[in-house]
Scaffold this active site. Structure first.
Site, mmCIF file in Angstrom:
data_model
loop_
_atom_site.group_PDB
_atom_site.id
_atom_site.type_symbol
_atom_site.label_atom_id
_atom_site.label_comp_id
_atom_site.label_asym_id
_atom_site.label_seq_id
_atom_site.Cartn_x
_atom_site.Cartn_y
_atom_site.Cartn_z
ATOM 1 N N CYS A 179 0.834 -1.201 0.000
ATOM 2 C CA CYS A 179 0.000 0.000 0.000
ATOM 3 C C CYS A 179 0.869 1.251 0.000
ATOM 4 O O CYS A 179 1.870 1.314 -0.710
ATOM 5 C CB CYS A 179 -1.018 -0.039 1.124
ATOM 6 N N ARG A 180 0.517 2.242 0.825
ATOM 7 C CA ARG A 180 1.159 3.556 0.727
ATOM 8 C C ARG A 180 2.538 3.606 1.360
ATOM 9 O O ARG A 180 3.478 4.152 0.785
ATOM 10 C CB ARG A 180 0.267 4.604 1.393
#
Length: 220
Positions: A179-180
């Site tokens: 993800c981020r």
């Protein structure tokens, strides 16, 4: 008149003051995913639009972000590709020297499986696995962030939609979710769901922020 070393350090401290706020660091992490209007940044960081705008102005004065008009919206972006590296270094130093960071990280991912099934994968391990075609890579961020740039070869499977996409995922090879960044829980949520459904799964331990900080290419 000669410039003193202290004057240079005083100017440098302007950058430190701009970074000395958790909301601003969160805004920078979000902008490392993609350019975004203030309304989106406010929602992502849990701030009012007015407060988000104030924090963005601090970052703008420090030269960390800039803005452009797009119709009625003011869209912000990072000014320098080295900013993800700066954020990553801050995280690494804090995690090494601040006991509070270790305690909070433990609480953030307290629900993770203690077994090796969800053992995080390092960047070096992920690169080798991708080169050898050994894994299926899932970007579990929202589609807009995926479209702005993602790890090469990654499929987009937003964590909120993952349940409906399970039939399209392979069961005969390992899946790696990312993800981020290191504080983003999307990949951990996705990995737990996939593990519960019988998939072989691990998380990339950092995310796209660290990938960018290492100067590695993104696909679009």
């Amino acid at each position: 008149m000669p410039v003193s070393r202290q004057e240079l350090f005083d100017v440098l401290s302007q950058l430190g003051r701009a970074l000395a706020n958790g909301h601003r660091l969160a805004l920078l992490e979000h902008l490392a995913q993609r350019d975004a209007p203030v309304e989106e940044l406010a929602k992502a960081s849990g701030l009012s639009i007015a407060n988000a705008s104030q924090h963005l102005q601090h970052l703008r004065r420090a030269g960390l972000v800039t803005a452009r008009r797009d119709g009625r919206q003011r869209v912000y972006r990072l000014t320098d590709e080295r900013i993800p590296r700066l954020l990553t270094l801050l995280q690494e130093v804090a995690e090494t020297h601040l006991a509070e960071m270790e305690r909070l990280m433990g609480r953030l991912f307290a629900d993770d499986d203690a077994g090796e099934t969800l053992e995080p994968m390092t960047r070096a391990e992920l690169q080798r696995a991708l080169e050898n075609g050994e894994v299926t890579l899932l970007d579990v961020r929202p589609n807009a962030e995926y479209q702005a740039g993602h790890l090469p070869g990654a499929l987009n499977a937003p964590v909120a939609e993952l349940e409906s996409m399970l039939s399209a995922l392979p069961r005969d090879r390992e899946i790696v979710a990312y993800c981020r960044g290191v504080y983003c829980t999307f990949s951990h949520d996705a990995a737990r769901l996939l593990h519960e459904r019988g998939f072989q799964v691990r998380c990339y331990q950092a995310g796209i922020l660290e990938w960018r900080a290492a100067g590695l290419p993104l696909a679009d």
